[in-house]
Write an enzyme that holds these catalytic residues in place. Structure first.
Site, mmCIF file in Angstrom:
data_model
loop_
_atom_site.group_PDB
_atom_site.id
_atom_site.type_symbol
_atom_site.label_atom_id
_atom_site.label_comp_id
_atom_site.label_asym_id
_atom_site.label_seq_id
_atom_site.Cartn_x
_atom_site.Cartn_y
_atom_site.Cartn_z
ATOM 1 N N LYS A 54 8.560 -2.713 -6.857
ATOM 2 C CA LYS A 54 9.269 -2.254 -5.317
ATOM 3 C C LYS A 54 10.625 -1.786 -5.587
ATOM 4 C CE LYS A 54 5.828 -3.295 -1.599
ATOM 5 N NZ LYS A 54 5.216 -1.835 -1.767
ATOM 6 N N ARG B 23 -6.089 -2.125 -1.893
ATOM 7 C CA ARG B 23 -7.113 -1.797 -1.819
ATOM 8 C C ARG B 23 -8.095 -2.443 -3.278
ATOM 9 N NH1 ARG B 23 -4.425 3.833 -2.759
ATOM 10 N NH2 ARG B 23 -3.073 3.202 -1.811
#
Ligand code: BES
Ligand code: MN
Ligand code: ZN
Length: 472
Positions: free
Chosen positions: A250, A324
Site C-alpha cells: 500500500k 476475500r
C-alpha cells in the site's frame, strides 16, 4: 469509563454532587451551565422538540449529553428522559427506548487510552446516573443496552490495538480471555493445522509474516447442541491483524490505519460476548481467519495460485485483495463442519465500499432480498446502518481466470464495482441454498465527527448482529 447507574428516584431528588442535565426545547447548539438558588448545578441544553426526535437524532442527542458533560469537565451527571414525550419513537417500543439510551451513554463514554502515558489535567466524567427508572421492565431494557454496548466496546478495544500488539495469536488470546467463564468455548488452530486442513488461502495470506496465522473457532450453543432444529448462525469475521497490502504494498497514507483490518473479527468476538452475557437461547458460531498480510521473501506473490479449502484454485492477481481469500476458506469451513441456518461474514473488505456509500453505512450483499430488507430495518433501529448492493450473476465474468478456477480481482484490473467484486468473489464459496450475507464494514471501520464517538474503531456492527440473532 464512567460508572453508569440507575435509580427509581426523580431527577429533582438527586444529591448535590450530581450536575442535573435539563433538556430544553431550544436548538441543539444552545446550552447554559447554571447554579440554582438552592445550590444545585444544572446543565441546560437545547435538545429540539422531543416529539420530533427520530431514532437517529435520539441516539445523537444521548451522545451529545455525554460529550457536553466531558467538555464541561463535569464529574457526575444525572439525567431523566421520559419515553412518552418522544412520540415518534413509540413505534419501536419502550424497551427499545431504554436499551438505546443505555447503549449510547456507554458508547459515547468510551475512550481508548492504552497508549497514552501523560494523564489529562482535566476533570474526568466518573458517574452517569439515570433517574426515573422505577419500572422493572425499563430497568431490564437499560441493562440489556449496557451489555450490548459493552460487547461493542470490547470490539473497539481489540480493534484499536496496534498490529504489533494484536498479532493473530494475540487475537486468539483476546477471544480466550473474553469468553473465559462464559458458556462459549474457544478453539484455536495454528499454522500447522491450517496447512493440514487444506486452508491454502488463509495460509497464502499469512505465510509472509513472522507471526503465523491462526483460525479461531468460537462456539456458543445457547439453544443446545442436540436440538437439531436449532441450526447455528455463523458469524465469520475478517481477522487481518495488519494489512500492508503484501508485495502489492500500500502507498503511505493508506497503510497506517490497517491495524483496524481485523475489525470484522473483533465484532464477532464482541457480538458473541454480548449474546453469551445476555444468555440468549440461540446457537451461534464465530469463525475468525486471522493473519498478518506482510511483506517478506516468504510472502505470496502476485500471480501465485493457491488451492482453497473448497478445492477451487485461486489466481492471486493482487496481494492486497487478501480479505476475500481468508474469508473464502472460513466460509468453506462453516459449510463443512456445521449446518448453517445463516452465514454472515463481516469484513473491512474494500476501499470501494467507501466510494459507494461514504462513511455513513456498511454495504450488505445477499441473494435473499427479504434478509436484505430485514437488515436495513434492523440497521435503522440499532444504529449500525447498512445498505444493499447487488450480487448479480453478470458480475462473475471479470473474475474468470485463464490459469486457475477464479482470480481474486478482475483479470483486467478494473476498479469499477470494487465492493461488489469482493462480494462476488465470496459468493463462489457459498453452496446453493445456504443462506448468506456479506457485510463490508470498511466504511464504518473508523468513527467520523458526526458520530460523536471517540476517534478510532466504531465497534460496528455488534448492535446489528445482536439484534439479528435475537430476532431469528
Ligand atoms: N483492508 C483493505 C480495505 C480497506 C481499505 C478497508 C480502506 C478500510 C479502508 C483491503 O484488504 C484492500 O486492500 N482492498 C483493496 C482491494 C483491491 C486490491 C481490489 C482495496 O480496497 O483497494
Ligand atoms: Mn488489503
Ligand atoms: Zn485488508
Amino acid at each position: 469509563m464512567p460508572n453508569i447507574t440507575t435509580t427509581a428516584k426523580a431527577l429533582t431528588d438527586t444529591q448535590k454532587k450530581y450536575c442535573r442535565i435539563i433538556l430544553t426545547e431550544d436548538s441543539l447548539s444552545w446550552h447554559r451551565l447554571v447554579e440554582t438558588t438552592n445550590g444545585h448545578l444544572e446543565y441546560r441544553m437545547g435538545a429540539g422538540k422531543r416529539g420530533e426526535h427520530t431514532a437517529r437524532t435520539f441516539r445523537t442527542l444521548i451522545r451529545s449529553i455525554v460529550q457536553a458533560a466531558k467538555s464541561h469537565q463535569l464529574e457526575a451527571v444525572a439525567l431523566e428522559l421520559t419515553v412518552t414525550e418522544y412520540v415518534k419513537l413509540e413505534t419501536y417500543g419502550e424497551a427499545w427506548f431504554y436499551r438505546t439510551l443505555a447503549e449510547n451513554l456507554s458508547l459515547a463514554s468510551y475512550e481508548y487510552k492504552k497508549y497514552k502515558t501523560i494523564e489529562k489535567k482535566e476533570k474526568q466524567l466518573k458517574e452517569i446516573l439515570v433517574c426515573g427508572l422505577g419500572d422493572k421492565k425499563h430497568k431490564v431494557a437499560f441493562e440489556t443496552g449496557l451489555t450490548i454496548a459493552e460487547g461493542t466496546n470490547i470490539t473497539r478495544d481489540i480493534a484499536n490495538a496496534t498490529g504489533d500488539d494484536m498479532t493473530p495469536e494475540d487475537l486468539a488470546e483476546a477471544a480466550r480471555l473474553t469468553f473465559k467463564g462464559t458458556k462459549a468455548t474457544v478453539k484455536v488452530f495454528n499454522e500447522k493445522d491450517i496447512v493440514k486442513m487444506g486452508m491454502g488461502l488463509l495460509h497464502a495470506v499469512g505465510k509472509g509474516a513472522d507471526d503465523a496465522p491462526r483460525f479461531i473457532v468460537i462456539e456458543y450453543w445457547g439453544a443446545g447442541k442436540t436440538n437439531k432444529k436449532d441450526k447455528p448462525i455463523i458469524l465469520i469475521g475478517k481477522g487481518i491483524t495488519y494489512d500492508t497490502g503484501g508485495l502489492n504494498v500500500k502507498p503511505s497514507g493508506s497503510m497506517h490505519e490497517m491495524h483496524l483490518d481485523m475489525s470484522g473479527g473483533a465484532s464477532v468476538i464482541g457480538a458473541i460476548s454480548a449474546i453469551a452475557e445476555l444468555g440468549l437461547k440461540k446457537n451461534v458460531i464465530g469463525l475468525i481467519p486471522a493473519a498478518e498480510n506482510s511483506v517478506s521473501a516468504k510472502s505470496m506473490r502476485a500471480g501465485d495460485i493457491a488451492t482453497s479449502l473448497s478445492g477451487k484454485t485461486v489466481e492471486i492477481l493482487h496481494t492486497d485483495a487478501e480479505g476475500r481469500l481468508v474469508l473464502a476458506d472460513a466460509l468453506t469451513y462453516a459449510q463443512k463442519h456445521y449446518q448453517p441456518a445463516l452465514m454472515v461474514d463481516i469484513a473491512t473488505l474494500t476501499g470501494a465500499a467507501l466510494v459507494a456509500l461514504g462513511q455513513q453505512a456498511s454495504a450488505i450483499m445477499t441473494k435473499d432480498d427479504e434478509l436484505a430488507q430485514k437488515l436495513v430495518k434492523l440497521g435503522e433501529e440499532s444504529g449500525d446502518l447498512v445498505w444493499p448492493l447487488p450480487l448479480w450473476e453478470e458480475y462473475k465474468a471479470p473474475l474468470k481466470s485463464h490459469r486457475a478456477d477464479i482470480s481474486n480481482i478482475a483479470t483486467n484490473f478494473s476498479r469499477f464495482g470494487g465492493c461488489i467484486e469482493g462480494g462476488t468473489f465470496l459468493s463462489h464459496f457459498v453452496e446453493k441454498n445456504v443462506p448468506w450475507v456479506h457485510i463490508d464494514i470498511a466504511p464504518r471501520m473508523e468513527s467520523i465527527p458526526s458520530d460523536k464517538l471517540a476517534k478510532g474503531a466504531t465497534g460496528e456492527p455488534v448492535r446489528l448482529l445482536v439484534e439479528l440473532i435475537k430476532q431469528s
